[in-house]
Write an enzyme that holds these catalytic residues in place. Structure first.
Site, PDB file in Angstrom:
ATOM      1  N   CYS A 142      31.268  35.553  34.440  1.00  0.00           N
ATOM      2  CA  CYS A 142      31.639  34.541  33.447  1.00  0.00           C
ATOM      3  C   CYS A 142      30.604  33.447  33.297  1.00  0.00           C
ATOM      4  CB  CYS A 142      33.003  33.948  33.789  1.00  0.00           C
ATOM      5  SG  CYS A 142      33.015  32.815  35.204  1.00  0.00           S
TER       6      CYS A 142
ATOM      7  N   GLY B 184      42.532  34.087  27.083  1.00  0.00           N
ATOM      8  CA  GLY B 184      42.528  35.505  26.730  1.00  0.00           C
ATOM      9  C   GLY B 184      43.934  36.049  26.543  1.00  0.00           C
TER      10      GLY B 184
ATOM     11  N   ALA C  96      48.084  30.084  34.885  1.00  0.00           N
ATOM     12  CA  ALA C  96      46.653  29.911  34.623  1.00  0.00           C
ATOM     13  C   ALA C  96      46.324  30.653  33.336  1.00  0.00           C
ATOM     14  CB  ALA C  96      45.838  30.453  35.790  1.00  0.00           C
TER      15      ALA C  96
ATOM     16  N   CYS D   1      36.254  33.718  43.295  1.00  0.00           N
ATOM     17  CA  CYS D   1      37.000  32.817  42.423  1.00  0.00           C
ATOM     18  C   CYS D   1      38.498  32.902  42.717  1.00  0.00           C
ATOM     19  CB  CYS D   1      36.726  33.157  40.963  1.00  0.00           C
ATOM     20  SG  CYS D   1      37.534  32.038  39.782  1.00  0.00           S
TER      21      CYS D   1
END
Length: 377
Positions: A211, A21, A17, A112
């Site tokens: 986010c 970043g 994933a 999440c």
């Protein structure tokens, strides 16, 4: 006599994933360097991908997708973008709004990890024949001699993120890979590693805060979703000392932004002690009234076998909080916790994560708290 070769772990088919970043890029690079067959995937979590970043805040923009793709190209791995915006909206954003509306303080990062990265994403990965999902979290999965797995804190406590992974169960841990977890390095050294690998995200600012609230204005986001709902701010005696435009805009322990016109008798600051969505009332009082001696928590999730009987653990109550000593016991599906010393500012809706030394035992969602002052009375 023939020479016996050293048996090495078999390479895995790994779905990395990649958020765009530096941490997830380095994690994917390390997984590939370890000999695994790695494929990168960026999760499109917003129906409007321009909406989730303002400077260093947020994530999941087209810019992030492009950064992830460029990193995958440098690493030399296939790359895809998967649209999970609907699942993210339903399981994370809507849950976040509903929890605040109910007077609780949720942690969307845990949700999440539970619902998206290690549920929707993992299920799709396994269906496609992958063995594991790799992320840039700082935590460790340790495999015991009997093949069972344990989730542990990262080697570097300063960067440990095991708290937000405390919702993972044994099945999910069996398919989780955290290449940064055993790294005792500064973030600067991780960035230096990214630069050595030729990853353009080496100097990209870390995303922070929530986010999907790119400007950091949680109260404004909730007001836009829930509308204004004027109500009273009261003290511990029930006397009205101010007003608000929505109880959902407050959290236990909050000090700033209370807009109280009447000063406290002792001249000291007041804090949010309770949020009542039923009558839309916010109760405030002195800091000492925030101390709690215990709590109950629901929806427990165990990183392995559920513990039986009462036990002594350390607990973490917020993502960047310290540890506190507790005794905890699962009673009829509810986790009952007592603190060795009173703890300040614990909010329903937050997660409590239990540890046995560095091992993550499991987590649960805080439902109620017992005030220390009440317990001593």
């Amino acid at each position: 006599m023939t020479e016996t070769s050293v048996q090495r772990p078999r390479p895995l088919r790994v779905l990395a994933a990649m958020s765009g970043g530096v941490d997830s890029a380095v994690a994917a690079a390390r997984a590939a360097e370890a000999g695994h067959d790695v494929t990168g995937v960026h999760l499109a979590l917003s129906a409007n991908p321009q909406s989730f970043r303002t400077g260093a805040r947020g994530c999941c923009t087209i810019e992030d997708s492009r950064d992830a793709r460029r990193a995958a190209d440098v690493i030399g791995i296939p790359f895809y973008v998967w649209d999970l915006a609907d699942r993210f909206r339903e399981d994370v954003v809507e849950d976040f709004v509903a929890e605040y509306e109910a007077g609780r303080t949720p942690n969307p990062c845990l949700r999440c990890n539970e619902k998206i990265k290690f549920a929707a994403l993992l299920d799709k990965a396994l269906a496609l024949g992958f063995d594991a999902v790799c992320t840039g979290h700082y935590a460790q999965v340790i495999v015991n001699e009997d093949g069972t797995r344990e989730l542990h804190r990262a080697s570097d406590m300063a960067k440990d993120q095991s708290y937000v992974l405390g919702v993972l169960d044994e099945r999910q841990l069996a398919h989780a890979l955290f290449p940064l977890g055993d790294t005792v390095t500064t973030k600067g050294e991780i960035r230096a590693e990214a630069e050595r690998r030729g990853l353009a995200v080496a100097k990209k600012p870390d995303s922070h805060d929530i986010c999907f609230i790119a400007d950091g204005d949680t109260q404004g986001f909730l007001a836009n979703r829930l509308g204004k709902a004027e109500g009273d701010i009261v003290d511990e005696s029930g006397s009205v000392i101010g007003s608000h435009e929505g109880a959902y805009g407050f959290t236990i322990g909050q000090r700033k932004g209370l807009r109280i016109g009447t000063p406290a008798a002792d001249g000291k600051p007041r804090y949010v002690l309770d949020i009542s969505p039923v009558d839309n009332t916010v109760t405030v009082g002195p800091a000492a009234s925030l101390d709690v001696s215990g709590l109950t928590a629901v929806k427990p999730r165990w990183c392995g076998t559920a513990p039986s009987g009462p036990g002594a653990y350390t607990a973490q109550l917020r993502a960047h909080g310290g540890e506190t000593e507790v005794t905890a016991e699962l009673v009829d599906g509810t986790l009952e916790v007592s603190f060795t010393e009173p703890v300040r500012g614990v909010a329903p809706g937050q997660a409590i994560v239990l540890y046995d030394d560095t091992r993550v035992v499991g987590s649960a969602t805080i439902a109620t708290t017992t005030r220390a002052a009440t317990a001593m009375a």
